[in-house]
Each structure stands twice: as structure tokens, then as C-alpha cells.
Design an enzyme around this catalytic site. Structure first.
Site, PDB file in Angstrom:
ATOM      1  N   GLU A  59       0.790  -1.119   0.025  1.00 14.01           N
ATOM      2  CA  GLU A  59      -0.070   0.146   0.028  1.00 14.01           C
ATOM      3  C   GLU A  59       1.060   1.183  -0.010  1.00 14.01           C
ATOM      4  O   GLU A  59       1.856   1.522   0.951  1.00 14.01           O
ATOM      5  CB  GLU A  59      -0.950   0.029   1.350  1.00 14.01           C
ATOM      6  N   LYS A  84       4.103   1.021  10.550  1.00 18.30           N
ATOM      7  CA  LYS A  84       4.212   2.315   9.499  1.00 18.30           C
ATOM      8  C   LYS A  84       3.731   3.663  10.455  1.00 18.30           C
ATOM      9  O   LYS A  84       4.349   4.644  10.168  1.00 18.30           O
ATOM     10  CB  LYS A  84       3.182   2.225   8.355  1.00 18.30           C
ATOM     11  N   ARG A 123       4.512 -12.690   9.920  1.00 18.92           N
ATOM     12  CA  ARG A 123       5.278 -11.485   9.564  1.00 18.92           C
ATOM     13  C   ARG A 123       6.713 -11.177  10.610  1.00 18.92           C
ATOM     14  O   ARG A 123       6.743 -11.941  11.540  1.00 18.92           O
ATOM     15  CB  ARG A 123       4.461 -10.194   9.759  1.00 18.92           C
TER      16      ARG A 123
HETATM   17  P1  ATP Z   1      -0.669  -1.458   6.596  1.00 16.59           P
HETATM   18  O1  ATP Z   1      -0.816  -1.453   8.264  1.00 16.59           O
HETATM   19  O2  ATP Z   1      -0.606  -0.149   6.139  1.00 16.59           O
HETATM   20  O3  ATP Z   1      -1.393  -2.498   6.031  1.00 16.59           O
HETATM   21  P2  ATP Z   1       1.298  -3.099   6.029  1.00 16.59           P
HETATM   22  O4  ATP Z   1       2.665  -3.316   6.993  1.00 16.59           O
HETATM   23  O5  ATP Z   1       0.546  -4.512   5.990  1.00 16.59           O
HETATM   24  O6  ATP Z   1       0.856  -1.896   6.454  1.00 16.59           O
HETATM   25  P3  ATP Z   1       1.380  -3.240   3.145  1.00 16.59           P
HETATM   26  O7  ATP Z   1       2.124  -2.215   2.118  1.00 16.59           O
HETATM   27  O8  ATP Z   1       0.000  -3.561   2.867  1.00 16.59           O
HETATM   28  O9  ATP Z   1       2.004  -2.878   4.529  1.00 16.59           O
HETATM   29  O10 ATP Z   1       2.531  -4.570   2.766  1.00 16.59           O
HETATM   30  C1  ATP Z   1       2.696  -4.966   1.675  1.00 16.59           C
HETATM   31  C2  ATP Z   1       3.026  -6.399   2.049  1.00 16.59           C
HETATM   32  O11 ATP Z   1       4.167  -6.630   2.669  1.00 16.59           O
HETATM   33  C3  ATP Z   1       2.050  -7.204   2.452  1.00 16.59           C
HETATM   34  O12 ATP Z   1       1.667  -8.413   1.735  1.00 16.59           O
HETATM   35  C4  ATP Z   1       2.341  -7.435   3.888  1.00 16.59           C
HETATM   36  O13 ATP Z   1       1.807  -8.736   4.301  1.00 16.59           O
HETATM   37  C5  ATP Z   1       3.940  -7.687   3.751  1.00 16.59           C
HETATM   38  N1  ATP Z   1       4.421  -7.118   5.039  1.00 16.59           N
HETATM   39  C6  ATP Z   1       4.143  -5.980   5.626  1.00 16.59           C
HETATM   40  N2  ATP Z   1       4.839  -6.024   6.998  1.00 16.59           N
HETATM   41  C7  ATP Z   1       5.515  -7.216   7.089  1.00 16.59           C
HETATM   42  C8  ATP Z   1       6.312  -7.987   7.962  1.00 16.59           C
HETATM   43  N3  ATP Z   1       6.603  -7.166   9.173  1.00 16.59           N
HETATM   44  N4  ATP Z   1       6.903  -9.020   7.887  1.00 16.59           N
HETATM   45  C9  ATP Z   1       6.550  -9.628   6.470  1.00 16.59           C
HETATM   46  N5  ATP Z   1       5.822  -9.073   5.699  1.00 16.59           N
HETATM   47  C10 ATP Z   1       5.405  -8.142   5.670  1.00 16.59           C
HETATM   48 MG    MG Z   2      -1.512  -3.920   4.364  1.00 17.61          MG
END
Ligand code: ATP
Ligand code: MG
Length: 567
Positions: A33, A270, A260
């Protein structure tokens, strides 16, 4: 130095899917995102998605999940692409946006209404919440649940035309308000949001919800394995439901969840990262103390060390915390083979060799890579009458176990000869200002048992020939391993950055350009900051400390091993 890839449950699933003929190849996606900078948790997801596609000769799409118009910015879209590229991966020409599919998503929504699987509901968001029930109690049906397809379609079109205010209506899936899975209790599919979108402008005033947009976007792109983090496990039935009710042709994508990454002494949220930046608690998104990829890059980590780290931590089905040492070890293992060893003194104290003439010069040849001297060549080091050594390598009253320089004691200068402290000077505060030594070709002292002493080795630079530099010594951002972020001020490590602006560097490294990496012997791995001001002394960021000083004999020197560094 990439490593053998351990098997994991995702590979097992893929192997099964290929063996059963469900898919003929592998297509994954990375779906950020664009509402912030990527961090090392995203790096795990990137390495996983692109790594699987590479290993199965498939491909990976980069797709911006930009279904939420309020929060997204082009700055993030650019930084995310830069970060994925820097990590060494390519989406070729497959750069997509969920907003590319707004038209198709809308059409599919009309189809769901037509076939009886969705209805327009007039409950407000608060009322919807109240109807939703709890984990232990079923929800209650919306009074609009039985609204016919024709009426819903008409209302949905008028929602799209902008006739209704935000929050007054939504499109909902008609599933089951009594489902034990809360996600299946008639979830919202579309909501009204009168906001400009960074790509579609004012074209839309209704936007699809993530759970609906994501599975359909995956399906449109022909993704086979849609890999996401564990919190989406309970959303998987909904992911499958939408595609089934849309009668999407086979093969449909398969969602697989993994744990994660949580890394100790730092933070992945974030929201919290944004707060650190906005409140000026760090210097920006690329402050080298942050876990963002921009910061990690600027600090000096190599892309391969991040890939090694991600391989080593693997993927699991259960949430856990990873110790920071894993990242530091990956960096050391990678840099160890790649960078020249040079000498720098970060906190200098002057040494005067009292038994040599003013114009004394002694030249020694020293390899840049002692383990394999032919690999990186060598340079000449010149010993002069005045030197600098590290302040902490001299102690007026040595504590037990201190085995470097102190009054009457001897040390060996790295690559050169022996010095013995004969006197020293201090200022009014008792701070040492000068150490006087005698130079000798061989050790002159004996140890407590009368055997010839084997003095410990310290690093040094020539006072007149060395050049000034600045060293930024980074340590972990938080002082607690698992910060909650609720009270940042009390959880942050006040010593996360120590600036050494009087540091001295051996002349061979004087012209080092931004991005140049070195090992400063006994101190750690450093890189010239890409933002190092032109014309001034080079600014070095400490990437990571050395765990063991030098290999072999020197490794266990008192006080030198185990110096901890951090993010
Ligand atoms: P938000 O809270 O904005 O949803 P997010 O950390 O989920 O934040 P995204 O931009 O939606 O951010 O994440 C993009 C991809 O990265 C998604 O597939 C998510 O599952 C993965 N991702 C995000 N944070 C982690 C993490 N700590 N470890 C592994 N994968 C992650
Ligand atoms: Mg997300």
C-alpha cells in the site's frame, strides 16, 4: 554469498499444486500500500515472493494496493520501486495498480448484485458495527438484507454517481450474519468516499474494500500463490468466496499466509515510523537508525546481506521475534569477504614517540585483506613520531583485565612495532591529552610469570599524515527489545547515535567516495554516507560493529570483543 535455500511449507504447497496440475507455473505478487516507506518486514515479503518466482521460473508482479484514496502519495510509490530494485529484484514491465482495476471491480460488483450475492445497505458504519455481533454472539441481519437485485443495482449506480453522502450506504456481500468467522458476516464490498485518488482523480466516489479488491486483482493478474501475513488467515474464506461467487474461471489464486517479521529493538509499524519522522525523533525516513529499506541502504547494508538475512530467518506459520544479531551477523558475513581493512581512530588521543627524531618515518606494507593478501592488494603505512590511538586503548589506572596501553606497559601497533608508555599528560579534568612512548623492535617486558610478554595489538594512524573524518556510530534505536511504541520518548535509546567528529583516517582511504565501504580494524564496518557533504571531511556510518575484533589470536582481547551495535 547467497546460501542454500531451506525448504518451507510454502514451497511444499507450491510443489503439491504443480504436481496436481492445479497450476502450470508460478506467479506471485508484492502488493504494498503506497502509504509509507518499506521496511525490513516488507523486505522479507519481497524476498519471499520474488525468490519463489525465481526458483520456480515464474514471475512476480509489483502491484500498488491503492484502493484507499485518502492516504496514498506518489512519493511512496517512487520510493517503493527504488527499494525493490535495490534489493535486487525486477518486476520487468509488470507494474500494476489496484486502481487499474476499478472499472473491472465495479463490473464484478454489479454481477454480484445481479446474482443475489450482494445488496446495498443503508445502515451507517456505526449501525453496521452494532449489528455485527461478537466472537461469541451471532450478528443480526440488516433490515436491508432482503432488498432485491433491481433496487440494489439502482442504488449502487446512484452511489457511484455521487448522489449519496459518505457513510449513508454501502454495498455488502450477502453471506451469513451468524457465521463464526466475523469476516463472513456480510462484509462491506464498496463504500462511499468523496476523496481524490492519486491516479484516478475525481473519477470515483465509491471505493472497493481491501478483501474484495485483493482477490479480484490477484485473479485478474493470473496470480497463482497470493502470499500474505497471518492476520489474513481468517480472511481466506472470504477471498475464496468472492472468486467462487463471481464464477471466476479456474485456476483461481490460492492465498497462503506466513508469520510477519518482528525484529527486536526496532519497530515495523508504519504508523509508529511515521510518528518518529513527524515528531523529529529521527532525521527522516532514511535516518540510518530506522528499519526502513531507505535507512538500511543509507546506513551501508548491502542488498545481499538483507537477502541472506531473509533466507536465514525463513518463513513460519507462527509469529515470533527475531533477534537483531541475525541481521548483524548476515551483514558481517557478507561484508567480511567484500571490503578492505583500513585503520581509523574515532576518538583520538595523541601519542608521541620519545626515542625517535622529529622527522622519523618508518614505512610498512600492510595488506587490505589480511586473510588473502593478494585479493585486494596492499598499501604502505607510515609510522611518524606523532600518532593517534583510540582513547579507550589507554588507561591511566588499568582496571583488572585491561591489557592494552597504560603507564609502564607495552602494546603492539597493528602492522608495525612495539610501544611502551613512559609518561602521559592530563588536563585539569584528568582527561588524557598526551601519551609518551618508547618505540622498540621487540617486546621489552615480561609478564607476571617472567615470560616474554606478548603485548596486545592496538590500531593507530599517523598524526601528520592521517586525514580528518566524521564517524557516526549507530546503536539500536530502542533500549527495550520489544517496544510498544506507546511512549516513544521513554523507549528510545538515547545513545542510538554517537557522532565522532574528530576522527582520523589513514591516508589510503582519504578519497573515499559516498557508498564506499570499509572495515575499520577493531571497530566495525563503515560506509561513506551518501549524504556526506561534498568538500567536507567524509562522513562514515557504522553499519555494524565487529563481534570478534580480529580472527584468531586477537579475537579475545580484553574489552575488544562483543562490542554490541544495533539498528
Ligand atoms: P498497513 O498497516 O499499512 O497495512 P502493512 O505493513 O501491511 O501496513 P502493506 O504495504 O500492506 O503494509 O504490505 C505489503 C506487503 O508486505 C503485504 O503483503 C504484507 O503482508 C507484507 N508485510 C508487511 N509487513 C510485514 C512484515 N513485518 N513481515 C513480513 N511481511 C510484511
Ligand atoms: Mg497491509
Amino acid at each position: 554469498m547467497e546460501e542454500e535455500r531451506p525448504n518451507n511449507f510454502i514451497r511444499t504447497f507450491i510443489d503439491e499444486d504443480l504436481a496436481s496440475g492445479r497450476y502450470v507455473g508460478v506467479a506471485t505478487r508484492f502488493p504494498p500500500e503506497p502509504n509509507g516507506y518499506l521496511h525490513i518486514g516488507h523486505a522479507k515479503s519481497i524476498c519471499l515472493n520474488f525468490g519463489l518466482a525465481r526458483d520456480y521460473s515464474g514471475h512476480t508482479n509489483l502491484r500498488f494496493d491503492d484502493t484507499n484514496p485518502a492516504k496514498e502519495e506518489t512519493e511512496y510509490v517512487d520510493s517503493i520501486q527504488e527499494d525493490v530494485r535495490w534489493l535486487g529484484f525486477s518486476w520487468d514491465d509488470r507494474l500494476y495498480y489496484a486502481s487499474d482495476y476499478f472499472g473491472k471491480l465495479y463490473e464484478c460488483a454489479e454481477r454480484l448484485i445481479d446474482t443475489g450475492w450482494a445488496y446495498v445497505c443503508d445502515l451507517s458504519p456505526e449501525e453496521m458495527r452494532a449489528h455485527r455481533g461478537t466472537l461469541t454472539e451471532p450478528g443480526t441481519d440488516s433490515p436491508y438484507r432482503d432488498r432485491g437485485a433491481a433496487e440494489s443495482l439502482d442504488l449502487f449506480r446512484r452511489m457511484r454517481a455521487g448522489e449519496f453522502p459518505e457513510g449513508s450506504r454501502s454495498l455488502r456481500a450477502r453471506i451469513d450474519m451468524a457465521s463464526p468467522n466475523m469476516n463472513m458476516r456480510d462484509p462491506a464490498v464498496y463504500r462511499i468516499k468523496k476523496a481524490e485518488h492519486h491516479r484516478t482523480g475525481a473519477e470515483w466516489c465509491i471505493y472497493p474494500m481491501y478483501d474484495y479488491a485483493h482477490c479480484v486483482s490477484d485473479a485478474i493478474e493470473g496470480i497463482t500463490h497470493s502470499i500474505c501475513t497471518l492476520e489474513f488467515e481468517d480472511h481466506r474464506p472470504l477471498y475464496d468466496w468472492f472468486l467462487e461467487k463471481l464464477d471466476w474461471p479456474q485456476p483461481r489464486p490460492r492465498q497462503i499466509e506466513f508469520a510477519r517479521l518482528n525484529l527486536e529493538y526496532t519497530m515495523m509499524s508504519k504508523r509508529r515510523l511515521l510518528q518518529l519522522v513527524k515528531e523529529g525523533l529521527v532525521e527522516g525516513w532514511d535516518d540510518p537508525r530506522l528499519p526502513t529499506i531507505a535507512a538500511i541502504r543509507r546506513r551501508g547494508f548491502t542488498p545481499s546481506s538483507i537477502r541472506i538475512f531473509c533466507e536465514r530467518i525463513g518463513v513460519a506459520k507462527k509469529d515470533s521475534w527475531i533477534e537483531l544479531e541475525w541481521l548483524e551477523k548476515a551483514a558481517r558475513d557478507d561484508l567480511n569477504q567484500e571490503v578492505k581493512r583500513v585503520m581509523a581512530v574515532l576518538d583520538p588521543v595523541k601519542v608521541e614517540l620519545v626515542n625517535v627524531p622529529d622527522d622519523f618515518r618508518m614505512t610498512v606494507e600492510a595488506p587490505f585483506f589480511p586473510d588473502a593478501p593478494s585479493r585486494m592488494g596492499s598499501r604502505e603505512l607510515v609510522l611518524t613520531r606523532e600518532l593517534y590511538i583510540e582513547r579507550e586503548d589507554f588507561m591511566v589506572s588499568p582496571v583488572p583485565g585491561f591489557r592494552r596501553l597504560s603507564p609502564g606497559r607495552e602494546a603492539r601497533l597493528r602492522w608495525a612495532t612495539y610501544v611502551k608508555c613512559v609518561s602521559h599528560e592530563t588536563d585539569a579534568e584528568g582527561r588524557v591529552t598526551l601519551v609518551r612512548c618508547e618505540l622498540s623492535d621487540a617486546p621489552t617486558t615480561v609478564d607476571e610469570k617472567g615470560r616474554p610478554a606478548r603485548p596486545n595489538i592496538i590500531h593507530w594512524v599517523s598524526a601528520p599524515l592521517s586525514v580528518p573524518c566524521v564517524a557516526r556510530v549507530y546503536d539500536r534505536l530502542f533500549k527495550v527489545p520489544r517496544p510498544t511504541g506507546e511512549d516513544l520518548a521513554s523507549e528510545l535509546n538515547p545513545a542510538s547515535l554517537v557522532v565522532r567528529d574528530g576522527a582520523r583516517l589513514e591516508p589510503s582511504a582519504a578519497g573515499a567516495r559516498p557508498w564506499a565501504r570499509f572495515q575499520f580494524e577493531r571497530l566495525g564496518y563503515f560506509m561513506v554516507d551518501p549524504k556526506s557533504p561534498a568538500g567536507g571531511p567524509p562522513v562514515f556510518n557504522r553499519i555494524v560493529a565487529l563481534k570478534d575484533g580480529w580472527k584468531g589470536g586477537q579475537a579475545a582481547q580484553g574489552g575488544q570483543g562483543g562490542r554490541k551495535g544495533g539498528m
